[in-house]
Each structure stands twice: as structure tokens, then as C-alpha cells.
Scaffold this motif. Structure first.
Motif, PDB file in Angstrom:
ATOM      1  N   LYS A   1       0.828  -1.204   0.000  1.00 29.27           N
ATOM      2  CA  LYS A   1       0.000   0.000   0.000  1.00 29.27           C
ATOM      3  C   LYS A   1       0.868   1.263   0.000  1.00 29.27           C
ATOM      4  CE  LYS A   1      -2.628  -1.170   3.555  1.00 29.27           C
ATOM      5  NZ  LYS A   1      -3.730  -0.948   4.514  1.00 29.27           N
TER       6      LYS A   1
ATOM      7  N   THR B   1       2.575   3.435  -3.073  1.00 30.68           N
ATOM      8  CA  THR B   1       1.895   4.537  -3.759  1.00 30.68           C
ATOM      9  C   THR B   1       2.547   5.875  -3.458  1.00 30.68           C
ATOM     10  OG1 THR B   1       0.387   4.662  -1.902  1.00 30.68           O
ATOM     11  CG2 THR B   1      -0.350   3.428  -3.791  1.00 30.68           C
TER      12      THR B   1
ATOM     13  N   LEU C   1      -1.268   3.795  -8.889  1.00 29.24           N
ATOM     14  CA  LEU C   1      -2.141   4.907  -8.507  1.00 29.24           C
ATOM     15  C   LEU C   1      -1.657   6.203  -9.159  1.00 29.24           C
ATOM     16  CD1 LEU C   1      -4.474   6.009  -6.894  1.00 29.24           C
ATOM     17  CD2 LEU C   1      -2.967   6.238  -4.935  1.00 29.24           C
TER      18      LEU C   1
ATOM     19  N   ALA D   1      -8.039   1.515  -9.939  1.00 29.85           N
ATOM     20  CA  ALA D   1      -6.812   1.334  -9.156  1.00 29.85           C
ATOM     21  C   ALA D   1      -7.134   0.701  -7.805  1.00 29.85           C
ATOM     22  CB  ALA D   1      -6.103   2.667  -8.959  1.00 29.85           C
ATOM     23  N   GLY D   2      -8.213   1.181  -7.178  1.00 31.02           N
ATOM     24  CA  GLY D   2      -8.579   0.688  -5.857  1.00 31.02           C
ATOM     25  C   GLY D   2      -8.893  -0.788  -5.881  1.00 31.02           C
TER      26      GLY D   2
ATOM     27  N   PHE E   1      -5.652  -2.910  -6.007  1.00 32.45           N
ATOM     28  CA  PHE E   1      -5.016  -2.942  -4.687  1.00 32.45           C
ATOM     29  C   PHE E   1      -5.829  -3.800  -3.728  1.00 32.45           C
ATOM     30  CE2 PHE E   1      -2.623   0.903  -5.905  1.00 32.45           C
ATOM     31  CZ  PHE E   1      -1.383   0.491  -5.482  1.00 32.45           C
ATOM     32  N   TRP E   2      -7.156  -3.629  -3.786  1.00 28.37           N
ATOM     33  CA  TRP E   2      -7.988  -4.341  -2.832  1.00 28.37           C
ATOM     34  C   TRP E   2      -7.861  -5.851  -3.001  1.00 28.37           C
ATOM     35  CZ3 TRP E   2     -12.045  -7.735  -2.368  1.00 28.37           C
ATOM     36  CH2 TRP E   2     -12.607  -7.810  -1.094  1.00 28.37           C
TER      37      TRP E   2
ATOM     38  N   CYS F   1      -4.359  -7.030  -1.780  1.00 26.09           N
ATOM     39  CA  CYS F   1      -4.171  -6.980  -0.325  1.00 26.09           C
ATOM     40  C   CYS F   1      -5.122  -7.932   0.377  1.00 26.09           C
ATOM     41  CB  CYS F   1      -4.384  -5.567   0.195  1.00 26.09           C
ATOM     42  SG  CYS F   1      -3.178  -4.408  -0.424  1.00 26.09           S
ATOM     43  N   PHE F   2      -6.354  -8.027  -0.114  1.00 24.39           N
ATOM     44  CA  PHE F   2      -7.325  -8.905   0.528  1.00 24.39           C
ATOM     45  C   PHE F   2      -6.872 -10.355   0.386  1.00 24.39           C
ATOM     46  CE2 PHE F   2     -11.339 -11.323   0.589  1.00 24.39           C
ATOM     47  CZ  PHE F   2     -11.773 -10.956   1.851  1.00 24.39           C
TER      48      PHE F   2
ATOM     49  N   GLU G   1     -13.163  -4.674   6.055  1.00 22.87           N
ATOM     50  CA  GLU G   1     -12.396  -5.371   5.022  1.00 22.87           C
ATOM     51  C   GLU G   1     -12.132  -4.455   3.829  1.00 22.87           C
ATOM     52  OE1 GLU G   1     -10.778  -7.882   5.237  1.00 22.87           O
ATOM     53  OE2 GLU G   1     -11.577  -8.887   6.992  1.00 22.87           O
ATOM     54  N   PHE G   2     -13.059  -3.565   3.564  1.00 19.95           N
ATOM     55  CA  PHE G   2     -12.876  -2.630   2.457  1.00 19.95           C
ATOM     56  C   PHE G   2     -11.745  -1.659   2.763  1.00 19.95           C
ATOM     57  CE2 PHE G   2     -13.925   1.542   0.630  1.00 19.95           C
ATOM     58  CZ  PHE G   2     -13.865   1.213  -0.707  1.00 19.95           C
TER      59      PHE G   2
ATOM     60  N   ARG H   1      -9.302  -1.666   5.087  1.00 15.36           N
ATOM     61  CA  ARG H   1      -7.961  -2.094   5.450  1.00 15.36           C
ATOM     62  C   ARG H   1      -7.125  -2.511   4.249  1.00 15.36           C
ATOM     63  NH1 ARG H   1      -6.985  -4.598  10.566  1.00 15.36           N
ATOM     64  NH2 ARG H   1      -6.379  -6.470   9.491  1.00 15.36           N
ATOM     65  N   ASN H   2      -7.752  -2.762   3.117  1.00 19.14           N
ATOM     66  CA  ASN H   2      -7.004  -3.289   1.982  1.00 19.14           C
ATOM     67  C   ASN H   2      -6.835  -2.291   0.843  1.00 19.14           C
ATOM     68  OD1 ASN H   2      -6.420  -5.975   2.930  1.00 19.14           O
ATOM     69  ND2 ASN H   2      -8.631  -6.259   2.902  1.00 19.14           N
ATOM     70  N   ILE H   3      -6.963  -1.020   1.177  1.00 19.88           N
ATOM     71  CA  ILE H   3      -6.794   0.004   0.149  1.00 19.88           C
ATOM     72  C   ILE H   3      -5.773   1.015   0.645  1.00 19.88           C
ATOM     73  CG2 ILE H   3      -8.001   1.946  -0.935  1.00 19.88           C
ATOM     74  CD1 ILE H   3     -10.297   0.213  -1.425  1.00 19.88           C
ATOM     75  N   PRO H   4      -4.857   1.472  -0.232  1.00 21.00           N
ATOM     76  CA  PRO H   4      -3.835   2.415   0.228  1.00 21.00           C
ATOM     77  C   PRO H   4      -4.459   3.713   0.739  1.00 21.00           C
ATOM     78  CG  PRO H   4      -3.355   1.617  -1.986  1.00 21.00           C
ATOM     79  CD  PRO H   4      -4.713   1.132  -1.647  1.00 21.00           C
ATOM     80  N   LEU H   5      -3.845   4.265   1.790  1.00 21.72           N
ATOM     81  CA  LEU H   5      -4.343   5.526   2.346  1.00 21.72           C
ATOM     82  C   LEU H   5      -4.301   6.647   1.310  1.00 21.72           C
ATOM     83  CD1 LEU H   5      -5.301   7.352   4.611  1.00 21.72           C
ATOM     84  CD2 LEU H   5      -2.976   7.477   5.434  1.00 21.72           C
ATOM     85  N   LEU H   6      -3.283   6.603   0.446  1.00 22.46           N
ATOM     86  CA  LEU H   6      -3.173   7.673  -0.545  1.00 22.46           C
ATOM     87  C   LEU H   6      -4.405   7.715  -1.447  1.00 22.46           C
ATOM     88  CD1 LEU H   6      -1.270   9.897  -1.463  1.00 22.46           C
ATOM     89  CD2 LEU H   6      -0.349   8.346  -3.150  1.00 22.46           C
ATOM     90  N   LEU H   7      -4.958   6.536  -1.730  1.00 20.89           N
ATOM     91  CA  LEU H   7      -6.173   6.483  -2.548  1.00 20.89           C
ATOM     92  C   LEU H   7      -7.336   7.139  -1.807  1.00 20.89           C
ATOM     93  CD1 LEU H   7      -7.032   5.354  -5.307  1.00 20.89           C
ATOM     94  CD2 LEU H   7      -7.917   3.386  -4.128  1.00 20.89           C
TER      95      LEU H   7
ATOM     96  N   PHE I   1      -6.821  10.898  -2.086  1.00 24.64           N
ATOM     97  CA  PHE I   1      -7.211  11.357  -3.424  1.00 24.64           C
ATOM     98  C   PHE I   1      -8.724  11.306  -3.604  1.00 24.64           C
ATOM     99  CE2 PHE I   1      -2.999  10.377  -5.787  1.00 24.64           C
ATOM    100  CZ  PHE I   1      -2.482  11.526  -5.273  1.00 24.64           C
TER     101      PHE I   1
END
Lengths: 348, 347
Positions: free
Chosen positions: A283, A286, A297, A320-321, A324-325, A328-329, B83-84, B86-92, B95
Motif C-alpha cells: 500500500k 503509492t 495509482l 486502481a482501488g 489494490f484491494w 491486499c485482501f 475489510e474494504f 484495510r485493503n486500500i492504500p491511504l493515498l487512494l 485522493f
């Protein structure tokens, strides 16, 4: 009948519960249909430019047209097979390593940690018979994966050494390790990437240029090594003292007992925590956006500035999300499964 | 370095910065020094971090408790959220909130009106501000006095209960002394002083205090992201208290409220404090994500703007990293002290 009983115990047990259930249902009905309509029903999938997109729906044409760039950045189109091959090799080496019960684990660990780094680098960068592709042409998903894998592989040995150093009986080594770990854990990664991009050129001898990508990977690796060291320390501390004492009683010295007795067990225990650190690393890649490297990203975000596609913010971020999701998931499910298996193994 | 023509030393701190900052809590202008610029950055970092920590904790508690709800739909909602997130970068997140939400809000003329005093638009959030903040000194003092009185009363109540077995209404006392009286005084003070309420003049809002879009976006990103992690900590903490504890409390005749307050919460806190500490430190460090959308926090104004102006990379990087380390150390010292206070005393 069962359905009604289930609903009565799980949705309408009390008045308050019923109220919550109804509120949740109202929210679902209010927001889910418009989102589905936007993303699927009214969306446009085929076409060549913006004008093909219907109003009121997502314009996936944008992602379709730009897909090559989102995956490979500005990597020359004739050479993208090298990226694909590097990715296939990575999957071929890593999946058997992670697969529960797959044979030849040691072989695949050797392939991933020792053989792959130079091989993958050669494929991507070129030289020795392949045309060179400068790192400034790299971008998109391939850059994200590259940084995560190389920073991870670079950080791992350092993390192991730091964790061992923190447990050392020599005060100097112990305090140096603690200082290193606490320093890198205490500062924001974005500042570390800035730091690496500005200070590395000052440290290396004159005449040696340090590639921008190398600086970012070094910065990421230093930070992640400190976090990995803490994950591994958890494993070291969980190891019963009898193990090292038994090893000493068998006449093994420090290095032999560490290499053959302590590390194999401690790393096994700390694997789930290490996997979580790797997710965090994935993560955090990015952040290289701040030194003008365009990871997945970054490149998706940059594509929004194109006047032809302006205003497609949501499409870009959803694309993009979701990549990543899923990555990571998937990793976190794997790590949770591993944790369950490990705890079963040690239950008395 | 000398060859590269880079000056060294910390003299640049006292030179004029020449950098304007759109969002500041303290008096500052481009004619001020680089040191003042640093203070502005630190104040902004601290503001967004503290607000982020508080609201992420609140949201995280709600989601964490919701995840344990017996109501299937509620716990499904909470699980999906966790779950949504925790698995996404904070930068996203940053933005998304900045470009996808705040920037996409209507212009000031058609801003979203919340109760006629808060106005949300693509220039940020305008909030009312008291003309004389001094009027709130009395409620603040009352709050401090009430808190001290409450602590003393609780001590006395515990002693009396130990001696006579008569319980003392702790919750009611806390509500009156810490929330009720100072709250009432604050309402009185708020009514007595004049308020500067934002009002639309021309193309923008005047009066009150304008929170810039970057702040609003970074705040929401930090809160929604961190809440997912805090929710898991809360859930883990509550699950760590074994069921036998609540059953034993019930069989001793404690009421559900007492069980929660005296049995479950103290034991859950013990499990929750160490991971919460690292989440709070994460919020502090993650506030630096503001640099990606040019929110004037410390990394953005000092490692970005001031470094470009002065070129003194080593000094500036050392100062910024030093500040993070010192503030981080302060937070972890406080949390360690708190942890030691609530830790299990084994004799």
C-alpha cells in the motif's frame, strides 16, 4: 419456516434490533441500486474515446484505452513481453512457496530470494543481449509490483539481522539495533522517500548517479526492514528458551544454533505478521508519487489530467482501488489462514 | 557539499521565508521567518492529527462494536467496511476525498447548508467562530474543576463502598460534574458572546473560520481509514474478555451497566492500549499524506517549499524527522504511562 426463525433471531430479536435492521435495509435500497446502475447497467465498456460513453454511467472505455499504460507505464510496447515473463516467473516461484503442503519449499525459497532478484532485474532493465529500458520508462502496476517485491526482498535479511541484534547480549549491537528500528519506525514513510531521494546522491561517491527508482526502493526497504524486525522479534520471543539451551547443550555455537534451530522456527511463527508488513509495503509504494515516480495509482491519477478524459475521477480510482484491494485482501486471507494453521499446530 | 554550493548551518531559520501558507492557526505571512513557517506546519500537523485521532477512535468504536452485534445485517455492514478500508492504500483515500468528494462539491453560491451556520462547498468547510473566545474561559475552568471534583468523589465513593458496601452513582456524578455543569456554562457563554457566522458575500464566504478543502479531505481520509484498524482492535479487546467474566459478574449480582463498566471495559482496555498506541502514532505519521494534496503540514511546507527555497536539505530533513521522533516519543510515553496505570497488578 427456518428462514423466518433465522430472521427473528438474527435480525428482529428486539425492537432496537428491528429498528437497526430497517435502517440498514433503507440504506442498502437507497445506495446500492444507483451504484450498480452506474458501474454496470448504464456503463459503457466498448469504444475509443469519451464521446462513446453514455451519460449517467461509468465510462470504462477510459480504462480500456489506457490499460496498457496502467499496466506497463511508458515501457516500449515491443518489449512488454519481458514484463509479462518476469511476472509469470514471479508467480511460478512464489505460489509454490506460499501453497500449503506444496513440495520442494526450500528450492522455491532459493529461487525466489536468490535467483529471482537478478533474473527479474535483467529481464526488466535489459543489457546482456536485451535492449535496455531505462527506469524512467517504467510505470503502472509493474512498477508497483517491482518496488514491493524488491523492497521486500531487500528488507527481509536486514529485518532478520535487526531482530537478532535486538535480542543480542552485546550492549552495543543491541542499542544500535534498537536505535535503528525505533528511528525508521518513528518517521513517516513519505519523509523517508524524500530523504532517500535527496540524501543518497550526497552519500555515494561522486560520478555514480543513483537512479531515482533505486532511491525510492532503498527508502521503502529501510522503513520496512524496521517493521519486519519487530514482526520477527515477536517470533523470536515466542520461541521457548529450551530450544536455544538444547542447541547449546548439543554443542552448537551461536550462528549454527540461530541458523538451524532458532530462525526456522521463529520465522514460521512470524510469517503472518510478516505478510501483514508486506501488505502495508504494497500500500505504501503509492507514496513514490511524491518523487515523481508513477506507480499504478500515480499513473491512473496522472491520466486524469488528460483533457480528453477529464472528470473521470471515480472510474480511475475504482479501477486502481480494486486492483489494490484484491491483492491486499488475497494476501491477508492467506496470512489469516496460515495463522489458523500455525495455532492449530502448536495447540497442546 | 561545499563544492555543490550548498550552504550549511541553521541561519536560514531566521531568514524571511517568502512562502505564503493558505491555512494557519497562528499569525503568519510571507515576511515571517522560516522558523515561523515551521511552527505553522507543526500546528497544522498537530491539529489534523489530534482531530483525526479523536474522530477515528469514535468511529472505530462504533464499527468495532457493530461488528460484534448479534444483528446479522449490522455486523455484515461493519465487516464489509473493515475489510474494504484495510485493503486500500491511504493515498487512494486521500485522493478520493480530495478530488472525488470535496473538489466535486458545489461552488460557494450553492453550498451545502448545515443548520445555517456550517457551509460545505468546493472551497472547504466554513464554520462559525466566537468573536471573543475569552468568554469560554469560565466553562473551561469549570470543566477542570468538575473533573478534579469527580476524581475526588470517585475515590471517596470507592472507600465508602469498601467500608459500608453502599455503591456510589459514579456515572451520574460524572455526567453532572464533567459534562452537565461545564456544558451549561458553555451554552451560556456561547449565547452571551457574539458569533462570527460565515455569510456569502460575492463569490465566497466571509466571516467565521474557513477550513480549506485539503484539510477537510485529509481529515476524512485519516478518520475513515484509521477507524477500520481501530475497529479491529476494539473487537479484539472485547473478545479477549472471556464470557465467564460477565457470567461471574452477573452471578455476583452486578447490573449489566456495572458489569460493562467494572468488569469488561477495564479488562478490554488492557488488551487494547498497546495496539491503539501504534494506531495513534500511525495517524501522526500518516498526516504527512497531506503533502500529496498540498495541505500545509510540516512535510509539505518544510521538506517541500522551504527546502526548495533554501536548498539546505540535511538541516531541514533533520529538523522534520526530529520533530516526528519527539512528538511520537511524547505520545508513546503518555500511552505507556496510561498502560502501566491500567495494567494487571500481579503480586
Amino acid at each position: 419456516m427456518n428462514a423466518i426463525r433465522w430472521a427473528r433471531t438474527n435480525l428482529f430479536a428486539t425492537w432496537l434490533d428491528a429498528l437497526f435492521t430497517l435502517a440498514c435495509l433503507a440504506l442498502l435500497l437507497r445506495y446500492v441500486p444507483p451504484v450498480v446502475e452506474w458501474a454496470v447497467l448504464n456503463a459503457t465498456w466498448n469504444g475509443n474515446d469519451r464521446t462513446d460513453c453514455a451519460a449517467g454511467g461509468a465510462c470504462w472505455v477510459f480504462v480500456r484505452v489506457r490499460f496498457g499504460q496502467f499496466m506497463y507505464g511508458l515501457y516500449p510496447a515491443a518489449q512488454t513481453w519481458r514484463v509479462d515473463l518476469a511476472a509469470i516467473l514471479l508467480v511460478a516461484f512464489v505460489v509454490p512457496l506460499l501453497w500449503n503442503g506444496a513440495p520442494f519449499k526450500k528450492l522455491f525459497a532459493f529461487l525466489t530470494l536468490v535467483v529471482y532478484p537478478p533474473l527479474g532485474l535483467w529481464l526488466l532493465l535489459g543489457g546482456f543481449g536485451l535492449p535496455v529500458v531505462e527506469t524512467r520508462e517504467w510505470g503502472g502496476l509493474m512498477l508497483t509490483v517491482f518496488m514491493a517485491v524488491y523492497a521486500g526482498i531487500g528488507a527481509f535479511p536486514l529485518g532478520v539481522l535487526l531482530a537478532l541484534g535486538r535480542q543480542s547480549r552485546l550492549p552495543l549491537i543491541r542499542s544500535l539495533s534498537v536505535a535503528f528500528i525505533e528511528f525508521w519506525r518513528g518517521v513517516p514513510i513519505i519523509a523517508v522517500i524524500f530523504l532517500a531521494s535527496m540524501l543518497l546522491p550526497l552519500i555515494v561517491p561522486a560520478g555514480v548517479g543513483v537512479d531515482r527508482l533505486v532511491r525510492a526502493v532503498v527508502g521503502l526497504a529501510l522503513c520496512i526492514a524496521a517493521y519486519m524486525a519487530e514482526a520477527i522479534r515477536g517470533g523470536l520471543q515466542a520461541l521457548p528458551k529450551g530450544q536455544t539451551e538444547a542447541a547449546a547443550a548439543m554443542g552448537l555455537g551461536y550462528w549454527k544454533s540461530t541458523w538451524f534451530i532458532v530462525l526456522p522456527q521463529a520465522l514460521r511463527i512470524s510469517l503472518p505478521a510478516l505478510a501483514n508488513e508486506f501488505i502495508a509495503l504494497l500500500k505504501n509504494t503509492t507514496l513514490v508519487l511524491v518523487v515523481s515516480l508513477f506507480d499504478l495509482l500515480g499513473i491512473v491519477h496522472a491520466a486524469l489530467a488528460d483533457p480528453k478524459w477529464v472528470g473521470l475521477t471515480m472510474e480511475a480510482y475504482v479501477f486502481a482501488g480494486s486492483i489494490f484491494w484484491f491483492a491486499c485482501f488475497g494476501l491477508s486471507r492467506w496470512s489469516a489462514g496460515l495463522e489458523r494453521r500455525l495455532s492449530q499446530g502448536t495447540r497442546h | 557539499m561545499v563544492k555543490a554550493g550548498i550552504a550549511s548551518g541553521f541561519d536560514f531559520l531566521w531568514r524571511t521565508s517568502g512562502i505564503d501558507v493558505p491555512f494557519r492557526l497562528i499569525e503568519y505571512g510571507p515576511q515571517n521567518t522560516n522558523f515561523d513557517l515551521l511552527l505553522v506546519g507543526v500546528a497544522n500537523t498537530v491539529l489534523v492529527s489530534i482531530l483525526g485521532m479523536v474522530f477515528a477512535t469514535l468511529l472505530g468504536f462504533v464499527v468495532g462494536v457493530a461488528r460484534l452485534s448479534k444483528n446479522w445485517l449490522v455486523s455484515f455492514f461493519a465487516t464489509t467496511y473493515v475489510e474494504f478500508v484495510r485493503n486500500i492504500p491511504l493515498l487512494l483515500f486521500v485522493f478520493f476525498w480530495y478530488f472525488g468528494v470535496v473538489r466535486a462539491l458545489p461552488p460557494p453560491r450553492s453550498s451545502i447548508d448545515i443548520g445555517g451556520i456550517f457551509f460545505l462547498n468546493n472551497r472547504g468547510l466554513s464554520i462559525p467562530l466566537p468573536v471573543e473566545p475569552g468568554a469560554f474561559a469560565i466553562p473551561l475552568v469549570l470543566f477542570a474543576v468538575g473533573f478534579a471534583a469527580f476524581l475526588a468523589l470517585r475515590l471517596w465513593g470507592a472507600k465508602r463502598q469498601a467500608a459500608t458496601g453502599q455503591p456510589f452513582p459514579v456515572v451520574a456524578a460524572a455526567l453532572v460534574l464533567v459534562v452537565g455543569v461545564p456544558g451549561l456554562a458553555a451554552v451560556v457563554a456561547g449565547m452571551s458572546t457574539a458569533w462570527s457566522v460565515p455569510a456569502l458575500t460575492g463569490f465566497n464566504f466571509r466571516g467565521g473560520f474557513a477550513l480549506i478543502p485539503e484539510f477537510v479531505a485529509l481529515f476524512f481520509a485519516l478518520v475513515t481509514y484509521t477507524a477500520g484498524f481501530i475497529a479491529e482492535i476494539v473487537r479484539g479487546g472485547i473478545l479477549a474478555v472471556s464470557k465467564g467474566q460477565t457470567e461471574a459478574a452477573a452471578s455476583l449480582g452486578l447490573k449489566p451497566g456495572q458489569t460493562l463498566r467494572l468488569i469488561v471495559v477495564p479488562q478490554a482496555l488492557r488488551v487494547m492500549v498497546p495496539p491503539m498506541t501504534s494506531q495513534y502514532l500511525n495517524v501522526l505519521k500518516n498526516s504527512s499524506f497531506g503533502a500529496a494534496i498540498a495541505f500545509p503540514e510540516i512535510v509539505s511546507v518544510f521538506m517541500g517549499s522551504a527546502l526548495n527555497n533554501t536548498g539546505q536539505a540535511i538541516e531541514i530533513i533533520a529538523i522534520v524527522l526530529g520533530i516526528y521522533l519527539v512528538v511520537g516519543l511524547a505520545v508513546s510515553l503518555f500511552m505507556n504511562w496510561y498502560n502501566a496505570r491500567i495494567a494487571l497488578v500481579t503480586r
